[in-house]
Design a protein around this motif. Structure first.
Motif, PDB file in Angstrom:
ATOM      1  N   ASP A   1     -10.501   1.876  -1.099  1.00  0.00           N
ATOM      2  CA  ASP A   1     -10.216   3.443  -0.607  1.00  0.00           C
ATOM      3  C   ASP A   1     -10.368   3.837   1.143  1.00  0.00           C
ATOM      4  O   ASP A   1      -9.174   4.474   0.759  1.00  0.00           O
ATOM      5  CB  ASP A   1     -11.789   4.324  -1.043  1.00  0.00           C
ATOM      6  CG  ASP A   1     -11.746   4.739  -1.795  1.00  0.00           C
ATOM      7  OD1 ASP A   1     -11.050   4.859  -3.056  1.00  0.00           O
ATOM      8  OD2 ASP A   1     -13.796   5.186  -2.938  1.00  0.00           O
TER       9      ASP A   1
ATOM     10  N   TRP B   1      -1.865   7.717   3.614  1.00  0.00           N
ATOM     11  CA  TRP B   1      -2.093   8.676   3.572  1.00  0.00           C
ATOM     12  C   TRP B   1      -2.302   9.888   5.367  1.00  0.00           C
ATOM     13  O   TRP B   1      -1.063   9.948   5.977  1.00  0.00           O
ATOM     14  CB  TRP B   1      -3.179   9.796   3.151  1.00  0.00           C
ATOM     15  CG  TRP B   1      -3.322  11.255   3.517  1.00  0.00           C
ATOM     16  CD1 TRP B   1      -4.372  11.968   4.131  1.00  0.00           C
ATOM     17  CD2 TRP B   1      -2.145  12.341   2.662  1.00  0.00           C
ATOM     18  NE1 TRP B   1      -3.767  13.579   4.176  1.00  0.00           N
ATOM     19  CE2 TRP B   1      -2.630  13.248   3.458  1.00  0.00           C
ATOM     20  CE3 TRP B   1      -0.668  11.949   2.442  1.00  0.00           C
ATOM     21  CZ2 TRP B   1      -2.042  14.597   3.559  1.00  0.00           C
ATOM     22  CZ3 TRP B   1      -0.381  12.995   2.177  1.00  0.00           C
ATOM     23  CH2 TRP B   1      -0.739  14.325   2.805  1.00  0.00           C
TER      24      TRP B   1
ATOM     25  N   LYS C   1      -7.847   1.574   2.401  1.00  0.00           N
ATOM     26  CA  LYS C   1      -6.366   1.763   2.549  1.00  0.00           C
ATOM     27  C   LYS C   1      -5.648   2.968   1.929  1.00  0.00           C
ATOM     28  O   LYS C   1      -4.237   3.389   2.305  1.00  0.00           O
ATOM     29  CB  LYS C   1      -6.127   0.621   1.867  1.00  0.00           C
ATOM     30  CG  LYS C   1      -6.348  -0.720   2.421  1.00  0.00           C
ATOM     31  CD  LYS C   1      -5.555  -2.448   1.806  1.00  0.00           C
ATOM     32  CE  LYS C   1      -6.164  -3.320   2.795  1.00  0.00           C
ATOM     33  NZ  LYS C   1      -4.939  -4.555   2.678  1.00  0.00           N
ATOM     34  N   LYS C   2      -6.072   3.433   0.864  1.00  0.00           N
ATOM     35  CA  LYS C   2      -5.183   4.604   0.507  1.00  0.00           C
ATOM     36  C   LYS C   2      -5.286   5.386   1.730  1.00  0.00           C
ATOM     37  O   LYS C   2      -4.850   6.468   1.834  1.00  0.00           O
ATOM     38  CB  LYS C   2      -6.417   5.415  -0.602  1.00  0.00           C
ATOM     39  CG  LYS C   2      -5.607   4.179  -2.240  1.00  0.00           C
ATOM     40  CD  LYS C   2      -7.168   4.876  -3.443  1.00  0.00           C
ATOM     41  CE  LYS C   2      -7.418   3.888  -4.404  1.00  0.00           C
ATOM     42  NZ  LYS C   2      -7.769   4.818  -5.302  1.00  0.00           N
ATOM     43  N   ASP C   3      -6.739   5.825   2.120  1.00  0.00           N
ATOM     44  CA  ASP C   3      -6.882   7.034   3.177  1.00  0.00           C
ATOM     45  C   ASP C   3      -5.999   6.619   4.058  1.00  0.00           C
ATOM     46  O   ASP C   3      -5.329   7.436   5.131  1.00  0.00           O
ATOM     47  CB  ASP C   3      -8.641   7.273   4.025  1.00  0.00           C
ATOM     48  CG  ASP C   3      -9.209   7.835   2.785  1.00  0.00           C
ATOM     49  OD1 ASP C   3      -8.675   8.176   1.679  1.00  0.00           O
ATOM     50  OD2 ASP C   3     -10.221   7.572   2.684  1.00  0.00           O
TER      51      ASP C   3
ATOM     52  N   ILE D   1      -0.465   6.861  -6.578  1.00  0.00           N
ATOM     53  CA  ILE D   1      -1.656   7.851  -7.097  1.00  0.00           C
ATOM     54  C   ILE D   1      -0.804   8.813  -6.404  1.00  0.00           C
ATOM     55  O   ILE D   1       0.385   9.163  -5.725  1.00  0.00           O
ATOM     56  CB  ILE D   1      -3.360   7.887  -5.793  1.00  0.00           C
ATOM     57  CG1 ILE D   1      -3.128   6.312  -6.031  1.00  0.00           C
ATOM     58  CG2 ILE D   1      -3.786   9.190  -5.226  1.00  0.00           C
ATOM     59  CD1 ILE D   1      -4.024   6.186  -5.234  1.00  0.00           C
TER      60      ILE D   1
ATOM     61  N   ASP E   1       0.435  -1.517  -0.740  1.00  0.00           N
ATOM     62  CA  ASP E   1      -0.886  -0.324  -0.402  1.00  0.00           C
ATOM     63  C   ASP E   1       1.502   1.285   0.001  1.00  0.00           C
ATOM     64  O   ASP E   1       0.590   2.411  -0.478  1.00  0.00           O
ATOM     65  CB  ASP E   1      -1.203  -0.319   0.808  1.00  0.00           C
ATOM     66  CG  ASP E   1      -1.561  -1.223   1.491  1.00  0.00           C
ATOM     67  OD1 ASP E   1      -2.620  -1.407   0.668  1.00  0.00           O
ATOM     68  OD2 ASP E   1      -1.888  -2.204   1.925  1.00  0.00           O
TER      69      ASP E   1
ATOM     70  N   ASP F   1      -2.354   2.388  -6.202  1.00  0.00           N
ATOM     71  CA  ASP F   1      -3.140   2.477  -6.093  1.00  0.00           C
ATOM     72  C   ASP F   1      -3.506   0.724  -6.157  1.00  0.00           C
ATOM     73  O   ASP F   1      -3.996   0.051  -7.409  1.00  0.00           O
ATOM     74  CB  ASP F   1      -3.638   3.093  -7.625  1.00  0.00           C
ATOM     75  CG  ASP F   1      -4.974   3.338  -7.690  1.00  0.00           C
ATOM     76  OD1 ASP F   1      -6.285   2.821  -7.603  1.00  0.00           O
ATOM     77  OD2 ASP F   1      -4.919   3.868  -9.066  1.00  0.00           O
TER      78      ASP F   1
ATOM     79  N   ILE G   1       2.207   5.455  -2.373  1.00  0.00           N
ATOM     80  CA  ILE G   1       0.986   5.843  -2.366  1.00  0.00           C
ATOM     81  C   ILE G   1       0.405   4.439  -3.637  1.00  0.00           C
ATOM     82  O   ILE G   1       0.589   4.937  -4.962  1.00  0.00           O
ATOM     83  CB  ILE G   1      -0.296   6.631  -1.784  1.00  0.00           C
ATOM     84  CG1 ILE G   1       0.488   7.226  -0.335  1.00  0.00           C
ATOM     85  CG2 ILE G   1      -1.538   5.357  -1.753  1.00  0.00           C
ATOM     86  CD1 ILE G   1      -1.304   7.870  -0.081  1.00  0.00           C
TER      87      ILE G   1
END
Length: 449
Positions: free
Chosen positions: A332, A339, A334-336, A123, A104, A328, A326
Motif C-alpha cells: 500500500d 500515485w 508503494k501504491k500511494d 490497478i 511500481d 499491483d 501502477i
C-alpha cells in the motif's frame, strides 16, 4: 602474603565491577541505538521503481523530472530505469510480472492498453482518482477518451502525441506553394513541383501508426465491436469497410508518383527531411523539438494537420505516445507513493517542461494558463499545430483497442513493404494483413479464455 592476596582479590572485584558496569552501559547504549534505528527505519523513504522507454531528449527529460520530484519532498524516492523501446519494455514487463518482479510504475505505449487491462497486474488509475478526489477535468478530454474504457481511466496519460505533416517552408515557397497540402492528391501535386536536383517531394516512412491514423481520418473503425470499445475486438474491420483498401491505394499512389520516396522507417525519412533532401515528411509531434534542433535554422520548419486521403473525410486523429500504469505489488505504501509521483508528472509545470523538451503536448489544461507556456507558443508556433489538431478531433475517433496491437502494427508494416517493394496489390495487401491479424487475435483469445 595474606595482605598481598587480599589486595589482589580487592583489585579483581573492582575490575569485575567495572567490566560489569561497562557492559551494562554498552547494553543500554545498544538498546538506545536499536530504538533509534527502529525510529529511523520507520521514517525511511518509500522507494519505487519507474520503468520507461524514453531515450534521447525524452530520456533526459524523464531523468530531470524524477530528480526534481526526489528533491522536492523527503518521503518518496523514485528510481527511474530505461527499458529500451516500447516493444522491448512491454516484453520485459511480461517476463517480470510472471516472476512478480515488475516495477511500481511503468510507461506503456498506447497500443499496449488492452493487454495491460487484461493482464491482471494493474490497478486502475480510477481507484486513486476517486480516493483522492483528483479533478480529472483538468486533463484534455480527447486524450482521456483513448484511455477511458468502460467508464474507468485505467492509466494516466503522460506522453501524448498525434502525427503531423512537417514541411520545409523555404522549399515550398521556392516552388510557389503558399499553403501546406491537406490531402494525398495535394501532397502528390506539391511533390511534383518540389522534386528536382535529386530532392524528393516527400520522405514517407513505413509505419503502421500512419495506417491507423488514415483509418481515423476517414472516420472508419480499424476493428470490430466499436473499435474494441464496446467489447473486446475479435477481428479487424478495415478489410470490410473499404477503409483499409483506401489507405493502401493512397499509399501506393504516392510511391508510384516517383516524386515521393519510401523509407524503411520514420527515422530514415526524418533524416532526409532535416538534411534538406525532402520537402515534406510525416512524423509525430513528439519529434518536433528534435527536428528543430537538428535543422538548426538551415531552413524554416512548418507543421500542418495530418493529411486526409479524400477532401471530404471528416474523421480525426487518434492519440499516440504512452501512459503511466501502477502495478499491483501488494504494498500500500508503494501504491500511494506511485500515485503521488504520477500526480507530479502530470502537474501543469512539469507538463510544460515536458512539452518544451520533447514536443509531446501538455495533457493538463492548466499548463496553458502559465506564462511560460504562452510565451513558448508565441515564439514557436509549430508546437501549437498538434494542440489545435487534437482539440479539433472528436472523442469518437480515439482509436482502436486491440489485445494484439503490437503484432498487428508489425504485420501492417511488413505487408506495406511487400506492396511497395515486391509489387503486391493493395487488395492482396489488405486481405493478407487482415488474415494474419485475425489469426493473431484468435490465438490470443484461445490462450486467454
Amino acid at each position: 602474603m595474606k595482605k598481598f592476596v587480599k589486595k589482589i582479590l580487592s583489585l579483581s572485584l573492582v575490575l569485575v565491577l567495572l567490566i560489569s558496569l561497562n557492559a551494562c552501559g554498552k547494553d543500554a547504549e545498544n538498546k538506545t541505538d536499536s530504538n533509534n534505528n527502529a525510529g529511523e527505519s520507520s521514517n525511511e523513504k518509500v522507494q519505487i521503481t519507474f520503468w520507461h522507454s524514453m531515450g534521447g531528449a525524452g530520456g533526459k527529460g524523464i531523468k530531470t523530472m524524477v530528480e526534481k520530484f526526489n528533491s522536492t519532498q523527503d518521503k518518496i524516492e523514485v528510481v527511474e530505469q530505461f527499458q529500451g523501446d516500447y516493444d522491448e519494455a512491454i516484453n520485459k514487463l511480461k517476463s517480470a510480472t510472471k516472476g512478480k518482479a515488475g516495477p511500481d510504475v511503468v510507461q506503456i505505449y498506447d497500443i499496449g492498453t488492452q493487454y495491460m487491462i487484461e493482464s491482471g497486474h494493474v490497478i486502475p488509475m480510477q481507484e486513486f482518482i476517486d480516493k483522492d478526489n483528483f479533478d480529472i477535468n483538468l486533463l484534455e478530454d480527447n486524450i482521456l477518451a483513448y484511455y477511458n474504457v468502460d467508464g474507468e481511466l485505467y492509466s494516466m496519460p503522460f506522453n501524448s502525441s498525434t502525427p503531423l505533416l512537417y514541411y520545409n517552408k523555404d522549399m515550398l515557397k521556392e516552388a510557389g506553394i503558399e499553403n501546406p497540402p491537406e490531402t494525398i492528391d495535394e501532397i502528390i501535386a506539391a511533390s511534383k513541383k518540389i522534386a528536382k536536383d535529386n530532392k524528393t517531394g516527400m520522405a514517407l516512412g513505413i509505419y503502421g501508426w500512419f495506417f491507423e491514423q488514415w483509418m481515423s481520418k476517414q472516420g472508419l473503425p480499424y476493428a470490430n465491436n466499436g473499435n474494441g470499445r464496446e467489447e473486446r475486438a475479435t477481428a479487424v474491420d478495415f478489410d470490410k469497410n473499404q477503409g483499409g483498401l483506401n489507405v493502401a491505394k493512397a499509399w501506393k499512389r504516392m510511391i508510384d508518383s516517383k516524386v515521393i520516396k519510401s523509407f524503411p522507417s520514420t527515422g530514415d525519412a526524418r533524416s532526409a527531411f532535416v538534411a534538406g533532401q525532402a520537402g515534406m515528411t510525416l512524423e509525430s509531434t513528439a519529434a518536433l523539438a528534435g527536428i528543430l534542433k537538428e535543422v538548426g535554422g538551415k531552413f524554416e520548419v512548418g507543421t500542418a494537420y495530418y493529411p486526409k486521403i479524400n477532401a471530404d473525410d471528416n474523421g480525426g486523429v487518434s492519440i499516440g505516445g504512452g501512459s503511466l500504469w501502477i502495478l499491483d505489488n501488494s504494498d500500500d505504501a508503494k501504491k500511494d507513493a506511485a500515485w503521488e509521483f504520477i500526480k507530479f508528472m502530470v502537474s501543469p509545470e512539469q507538463q510544460v517542461y515536458w512539452h518544451k523538451t520533447t514536443g509531446y503536448f501538455p495533457i493538463n489544461k492548466d499548463s496553458y494558463k502559465l506564462d511560460e507556456m504562452k510565451k513558448h507558443l508565441d515564439e514557436n508556433p509549430q508546437f501549437k499545430t498538434a494542440i489545435d489538431q487534437l482539440r479539433d478531433t472528436k472523442g469518437e475517433y480515439a482509436g482502436a483497442l486491440l489485445p494484439v496491437f503490437p503484432e498487428a502494427r508489425k504485420i501492417i508494416e511488413s505487408e506495406l513493404e511487400n506492396m511497395i517493394t515486391n509489387g503486391k496489390s493493395p487488395e492482396d495487401m489488405i486481405k493478407d494483413s487482415a488474415k494474419l491479424i485475425n489469426e493473431s487475435i484468435e490465438k490470443y483469445i484461445q490462450s486467454n479464455k
